[in-house]
Design a protein around this motif. Sequence first.
Motif, PDB file in Angstrom:
ATOM      1  N   LEU A  31       4.329 -22.799  65.069  1.00 18.86           N
ATOM      2  CA  LEU A  31       4.594 -22.612  63.877  1.00 18.86           C
ATOM      3  C   LEU A  31       5.892 -21.804  63.861  1.00 18.86           C
ATOM      4  O   LEU A  31       6.970 -22.128  63.209  1.00 18.86           O
ATOM      5  CB  LEU A  31       3.728 -21.489  63.073  1.00 18.86           C
ATOM      6  N   ILE A  32       6.203 -20.983  64.816  1.00 16.05           N
ATOM      7  CA  ILE A  32       7.263 -20.116  65.048  1.00 16.05           C
ATOM      8  C   ILE A  32       8.090 -20.645  65.933  1.00 16.05           C
ATOM      9  O   ILE A  32       9.539 -20.668  65.774  1.00 16.05           O
ATOM     10  CB  ILE A  32       6.958 -18.493  65.409  1.00 16.05           C
ATOM     11  N   ASP A  51       6.758 -28.026  75.386  1.00 20.85           N
ATOM     12  CA  ASP A  51       5.178 -27.748  74.978  1.00 20.85           C
ATOM     13  C   ASP A  51       4.433 -28.666  75.542  1.00 20.85           C
ATOM     14  O   ASP A  51       4.787 -29.710  76.030  1.00 20.85           O
ATOM     15  CB  ASP A  51       5.258 -27.825  73.335  1.00 20.85           C
ATOM     16  N   TYR A 192      -7.511 -12.036  72.231  1.00 25.69           N
ATOM     17  CA  TYR A 192      -6.016 -12.095  71.692  1.00 25.69           C
ATOM     18  C   TYR A 192      -5.175 -10.705  71.784  1.00 25.69           C
ATOM     19  O   TYR A 192      -4.405 -10.563  72.533  1.00 25.69           O
ATOM     20  CB  TYR A 192      -6.018 -12.475  70.224  1.00 25.69           C
ATOM     21  N   VAL A 225       2.120 -14.193  60.117  1.00 28.23           N
ATOM     22  CA  VAL A 225       3.161 -15.186  59.415  1.00 28.23           C
ATOM     23  C   VAL A 225       2.354 -15.960  58.324  1.00 28.23           C
ATOM     24  O   VAL A 225       1.276 -16.439  58.669  1.00 28.23           O
ATOM     25  CB  VAL A 225       3.691 -16.239  60.281  1.00 28.23           C
TER      26      VAL A 225
HETATM   27  N1  LIG Z   1       1.719 -16.837  63.802  1.00 28.31           N
HETATM   28  C1  LIG Z   1       1.734 -15.558  63.883  1.00 28.31           C
HETATM   29  O1  LIG Z   1       1.392 -15.136  62.805  1.00 28.31           O
HETATM   30  C2  LIG Z   1       1.812 -14.758  65.102  1.00 28.31           C
HETATM   31  C3  LIG Z   1       1.881 -13.420  64.822  1.00 28.31           C
HETATM   32  C4  LIG Z   1       1.992 -12.444  66.058  1.00 28.31           C
HETATM   33  C5  LIG Z   1       2.268 -13.153  67.229  1.00 28.31           C
HETATM   34  N2  LIG Z   1       2.612 -14.385  67.306  1.00 28.31           N
HETATM   35  C6  LIG Z   1       2.858 -15.069  68.606  1.00 28.31           C
HETATM   36  O2  LIG Z   1       3.957 -15.995  68.451  1.00 28.31           O
HETATM   37  C7  LIG Z   1       3.897 -17.094  69.231  1.00 28.31           C
HETATM   38  C8  LIG Z   1       4.065 -18.263  68.491  1.00 28.31           C
HETATM   39  O3  LIG Z   1       2.905 -18.035  67.818  1.00 28.31           O
HETATM   40  P1  LIG Z   1       2.800 -19.616  66.498  1.00 28.31           P
HETATM   41  O4  LIG Z   1       2.256 -18.820  65.264  1.00 28.31           O
HETATM   42  O5  LIG Z   1       3.990 -20.252  66.512  1.00 28.31           O
HETATM   43  O6  LIG Z   1       1.632 -20.149  67.480  1.00 28.31           O
HETATM   44  P2  LIG Z   1       1.174 -21.633  67.379  1.00 28.31           P
HETATM   45  O7  LIG Z   1      -0.353 -21.966  67.590  1.00 28.31           O
HETATM   46  O8  LIG Z   1       1.467 -22.280  66.095  1.00 28.31           O
HETATM   47  O9  LIG Z   1       2.103 -22.335  68.233  1.00 28.31           O
HETATM   48  C9  LIG Z   1       1.842 -22.199  69.958  1.00 28.31           C
HETATM   49  C10 LIG Z   1       2.176 -23.212  70.457  1.00 28.31           C
HETATM   50  O10 LIG Z   1       1.728 -23.044  72.015  1.00 28.31           O
HETATM   51  C11 LIG Z   1       1.394 -24.216  72.491  1.00 28.31           C
HETATM   52  N3  LIG Z   1       0.517 -24.026  73.720  1.00 28.31           N
HETATM   53  C12 LIG Z   1      -0.636 -23.789  73.588  1.00 28.31           C
HETATM   54  N4  LIG Z   1      -1.407 -23.878  74.995  1.00 28.31           N
HETATM   55  C13 LIG Z   1      -0.142 -24.090  75.820  1.00 28.31           C
HETATM   56  C14 LIG Z   1      -0.234 -24.190  77.041  1.00 28.31           C
HETATM   57  N5  LIG Z   1      -1.074 -24.112  77.754  1.00 28.31           N
HETATM   58  N6  LIG Z   1       1.264 -24.530  77.495  1.00 28.31           N
HETATM   59  C15 LIG Z   1       2.124 -24.836  76.622  1.00 28.31           C
HETATM   60  N7  LIG Z   1       2.022 -24.497  75.461  1.00 28.31           N
HETATM   61  C16 LIG Z   1       0.872 -24.512  74.852  1.00 28.31           C
HETATM   62  C17 LIG Z   1       0.726 -24.982  71.541  1.00 28.31           C
HETATM   63  O11 LIG Z   1       0.773 -26.245  71.325  1.00 28.31           O
HETATM   64  C18 LIG Z   1       1.703 -24.516  70.252  1.00 28.31           C
HETATM   65  O12 LIG Z   1       2.527 -25.454  69.857  1.00 28.31           O
HETATM   66  C19 LIG Z   1       2.593 -16.881  69.990  1.00 28.31           C
HETATM   67  O13 LIG Z   1       2.610 -16.242  71.202  1.00 28.31           O
HETATM   68  C20 LIG Z   1       1.799 -15.995  69.169  1.00 28.31           C
HETATM   69  O14 LIG Z   1       0.700 -15.310  69.800  1.00 28.31           O
HETATM   70  C21 LIG Z   1       2.209 -15.162  66.327  1.00 28.31           C
END
Ligand SMILES: NC(=O)c1ccc[n+]([C@@H]2O[C@H](COP(=O)([O-])OP(=O)(O)OC[C@H]3O[C@@H](n4cnc5c(N)ncnc54)[C@H](O)[C@@H]3O)[C@@H](O)[C@H]2O)c1
Length: 281
Positions: A31-32, A51, A192, A225
Motif C-alpha cells: 500500500l505505502i 518485494d 505486530y 492508512v
Molecule cells: N498501512 C498502515 O496503516 C501502516 C501503519 C503503520 C505502519 N505501517 C508500516 O508501513 C510499512 C508498509 O505498510 P503497507 O501498509 O504498505 O503494508 P502492505 O502489507 O501493503 O505491504 C507490505 C509489503 O511487504 C511485503 N512483504 C511481506 N513479507 C515480506 C518478506 N518476507 N520479504 C519482502 N517483502 C515482504 C509484502 O509483499 C507487501 O508488498 C510496513 O512496515 C507497515 O508495518 C503501515
Amino acid sequence: MQQEPLSQPPTSPELFSLEGKIVLVTGATGLIGPHHCAALAEAGARVVVADLDKNRCEQVLQTLPAGAGHLALSLDVADPAALAETRNLVLQQFGRIDVLVNNAAVNDMFENPALAAEQSRFENYPLEMWLKSIEVNLTGVFLACQILGAPMAERGSGSIINIASTYGIVGPDQRLYQKPGGAQVFFKSPAYPATKGGVLNFTRYLAAYWGKAGVRVNALSPGGVANGQDDWFIQNYAQRTPLGRMANPQDYKGALLFLASDASAYMTGANLVVDGGWTAI
Ligand SMILES: NC(=O)c1ccc[n+]([C@@H]2O[C@H](COP(=O)([O-])OP(=O)(O)OC[C@H]3O[C@@H](n4cnc5c(N)ncnc54)[C@H](O)[C@@H]3O)[C@@H](O)[C@H]2O)c1
C-alpha cells in the motif's frame, strides 16, 4: 590580501536532493511502498524496487519517473541468502547503496470474519502468527541492515530508514475494532506491536553502533492508512486522531525524503512520528 570566498551552505532544494543516489526499498509493492519509491525517484534517486513478487516490482518501477535506471527484483527479507544475492547484484550494477528503506512487514489478518474475534483473542493467538511476524518484521530488518547495510558502513556513508508504527510506541486501542453497539470484530495482534517496538530499539542500537561509520539509522512511524476499511472503523480511527482522519499512503513521502536525504544529516537514532497526532493523546 585577497580573502578566500566563503563556501556556500547547500540550499534547501540541494539538501533534499537525492540526485544520483542508490536507494533500496523492501516491501515496495504494498500500500505505502510505491509512494516511498515515488518520493525517492522524484528526488533524483535510482530506486531498487524489492518485494516478494518480481512482476509487481516491475509494475511499480513502471510508475516511477522514467529514465533514471531503476531496478526491480524479488527479495524475501527473511532469507539471508536472498539478501546476499541482492547485495551482490546491486553493488555490481550500481557500485554502492546510499539509502536502505526497511518497509517490508506482515500485519496478520484472520481470514474468516465469523471466527476472527475468537481466534484473535490474545488467549488464542496462534504461535505460528507470532513467529511469522518476528521473522519478517524484526529479523527481516536485522538481516537487511546486516547484509545490505554493511557495504554502507564500509564506504563510510548512508541512511537507513526502518519503518515502524504508532503501534511500536503505544499499545493498540482495541476499541477501534468495535462496531457501533460494541461488538468486537477482532483484536489487534500482539505480535505486530511487539515487533515494531523491537524495530524502534534496534534502530537506536544500530544508530549508536554505526554513528562513527557515517551510517545514519532512523525510524519512521506511520499511523493508520485509509484503505477501503469499513466506514465504522474509519470513523472510530478519525475520532481518536487529533487531525481527524486516517492517513493517505502519500502522507509519508515528505518524512521519508527528509530522512533519506542530507536534510536530516545531523539526525540518527530518532523516531519520526507521522500519525496525525495519534500518539499525542
Ligand atoms: N498501512 C498502515 O496503516 C501502516 C501503519 C503503520 C505502519 N505501517 C508500516 O508501513 C510499512 C508498509 O505498510 P503497507 O501498509 O504498505 O503494508 P502492505 O502489507 O501493503 O505491504 C507490505 C509489503 O511487504 C511485503 N512483504 C511481506 N513479507 C515480506 C518478506 N518476507 N520479504 C519482502 N517483502 C515482504 C509484502 O509483499 C507487501 O508488498 C510496513 O512496515 C507497515 O508495518 C503501515
